[in-house]
Design an enzyme around this catalytic site. Structure first.
Site, PDB file in Angstrom:
ATOM      1  N   HIS A  92       0.637  -1.376   0.156  1.00 22.42           N
ATOM      2  CA  HIS A  92       0.113   0.074   0.240  1.00 22.42           C
ATOM      3  C   HIS A  92       1.090   1.028  -0.398  1.00 22.42           C
ATOM      4  CE1 HIS A  92      -3.686   2.605   0.992  1.00 22.42           C
ATOM      5  NE2 HIS A  92      -3.694   1.832   1.195  1.00 22.42           N
ATOM      6  N   LEU A  93       0.819   1.722  -1.027  1.00 19.29           N
ATOM      7  CA  LEU A  93       1.702   3.796  -1.148  1.00 19.29           C
ATOM      8  C   LEU A  93       1.464   4.555  -1.098  1.00 19.29           C
ATOM      9  CD1 LEU A  93       2.547   2.600  -4.305  1.00 19.29           C
ATOM     10  CD2 LEU A  93       3.324   1.604  -3.114  1.00 19.29           C
TER      11      LEU A  93
END
Length: 170
Positions: A92-93
């Site tokens: 998850h960025l």
């Protein structure tokens, strides 16, 4: 006469042993304990155990596959990698980056694509995330894993580059 030089292997082995999956860093940055991630879904390990990486706020950061597998869910700000052993890894960025609606993110694969550890998946702009007032910390999670099955191998505060070992999942 000098002896042979040893080069760092570009791809660590897929497994520590026959039953353990090695998950490597999908990007360069500083290691952050999952408990320090500013989102309770990650910090309380609701989706699973793991670790996080805080990248430098550069204009372009490359995100690579942390293991061999197939891209399952794919969004500009996140992807799930399904391994052949049936395990899934979430990358998850940033936090709340879904609110950017893809601005500053470039996908290099499609959902369903087969990838190998180190293959480019997403390029993103952490500087743009910071400018939007959001956290750039990137959780890397062993989805729905039992915490005692995940052995973190990276130390909080340490610098890592893509493909450095993060955790083993048995």
């Amino acid at each position: 006469m000098t002896g042979p030089t040893t080069a760092r292997s570009p791809r660590p082995p897929a497994h520590d042993d026959l039953s353990s999956l090695l998950v490597t860093s999908p990007l360069a940055g500083s290691v952050v304990a999952l408990s320090a991630v500013p989102d309770p879904v990650f910090s309380q390990q609701i989706v699973g155990p793991g670790i996080a990486i805080d990248p430098e706020p550069v204009e372009h950061s490359h995100v690579v596959a942390p293991a061999d597998g197939r891209i399952g869910s794919l969004f500009p700000h996140a992807f799930a990698l399904e391994t052949t052993s049936g395990r899934a890894i979430l990358v998850h960025l940033g936090i709340d980056t879904v609110n950017l609606r893809g601005d500053g993110f470039t996908l290099h694969v499609e959902a369903g694509a087969e990838v190998r550890r180190g293959d480019l998946v997403i390029t993103w702009d952490p500087a743009r995330v910071v400018a939007a007032g959001l956290s750039t910390v990137c959780p890397v999670v062993a989805l729905q894993a039992e915490p005692d099955r995940v052995r973190v191998r990276a130390t909080a505060g340490a610098a890592v580059v893509a493909q450095d070992p993060l955790f083993s999942w048995s």
